[in-house]
Design a protein around this motif. Structure first.
Motif, short mmCIF file in Angstrom:
data_model
loop_
_atom_site.label_atom_id
_atom_site.label_comp_id
_atom_site.label_asym_id
_atom_site.label_seq_id
_atom_site.Cartn_x
_atom_site.Cartn_y
_atom_site.Cartn_z
N HIS A 34 -6.71 -85.45 77.84
CA HIS A 34 -6.92 -84.99 76.47
C HIS A 34 -7.31 -83.52 76.43
CE1 HIS A 34 -11.06 -86.42 77.56
NE2 HIS A 34 -11.43 -85.33 76.93
N HIS A 49 -12.53 -78.08 75.68
CA HIS A 49 -12.22 -78.35 77.10
C HIS A 49 -10.90 -79.09 77.25
CE1 HIS A 49 -14.48 -82.11 76.01
NE2 HIS A 49 -13.59 -82.70 76.79
N GLU A 80 -12.70 -80.93 82.36
CA GLU A 80 -13.24 -82.27 82.57
C GLU A 80 -12.24 -83.03 83.43
OE1 GLU A 80 -13.40 -84.62 78.96
OE2 GLU A 80 -14.84 -86.04 79.81
ZN ZN Z 1 -13.42 -84.80 76.88
#
Ligand code: ZN
Length: 145
Positions: free
Chosen positions: A9, A80, A129
């Protein structure tokens, strides 16, 4: 070794998930998959599907967190990118040995699976991440069913 999979994502910090859904769900017509409170991170999140990836909307629920300070100082926007890995603990170990600055040195519980963050200082200004692909070894050790 296939270590990195898809982009899981891309996360956007917003003041209000409800308000931002007008654009992401109603106008872009992305499918809203989930909205959840994450009390441990003091945020509310929403996931919208885009092909094999998602857009994550992140709304701080109080003003003490890094996400809240981000919103305060920079306003809404890109926060992020999350990349999927097969074995998160192994990836973190290798990155640490290679001198990458990690925010989380071990997998921790995220809304969508075991996650860990890499410091933007080691990633050319981007907060990265990592999430472990479903069914990986950390899913069991962190108590996901
Ligand atoms: Zn995230």
């Amino acid at each position: 070794m296939r270590e990195l999979g898809r982009i899981h994502h891309v996360a956007v910090v917003v003041r209000s998930i409800e308000d931002s859904l007008v654009f992401y769900r109603d106008l872009l017509r992305l499918e809203l998959e989930a909205v959840a409170d994450v009390p441990s991170d003091r945020v509310r999140i929403a996931f919208l599907g885009v092909g094999e990836s998602k857009v994550e909307l992140v709304e701080p629920t109080d003003d003490t967190t890094g996400v809240a300070r981000f919103l305060e100082s920079r306003g809404e926007g890109f926060h992020h990118v999350c990349l999927e890995v097969d074995n998160l603990a192994e990836s973190l170990l290798r990155l640490e040995i290679d001198g990458v600055e990690l925010i989380d040195t071990a997998p921790r519980r995220g809304a969508e699976g075991p996650v860990a963050f890499i410091h933007p200082r080691s990633a050319h200004g981007v907060l990265v991440e990592l999430i472990e692909a479903q069914g990986g070894p950390s899913w069991k050790s962190l108590g996901y069913s």
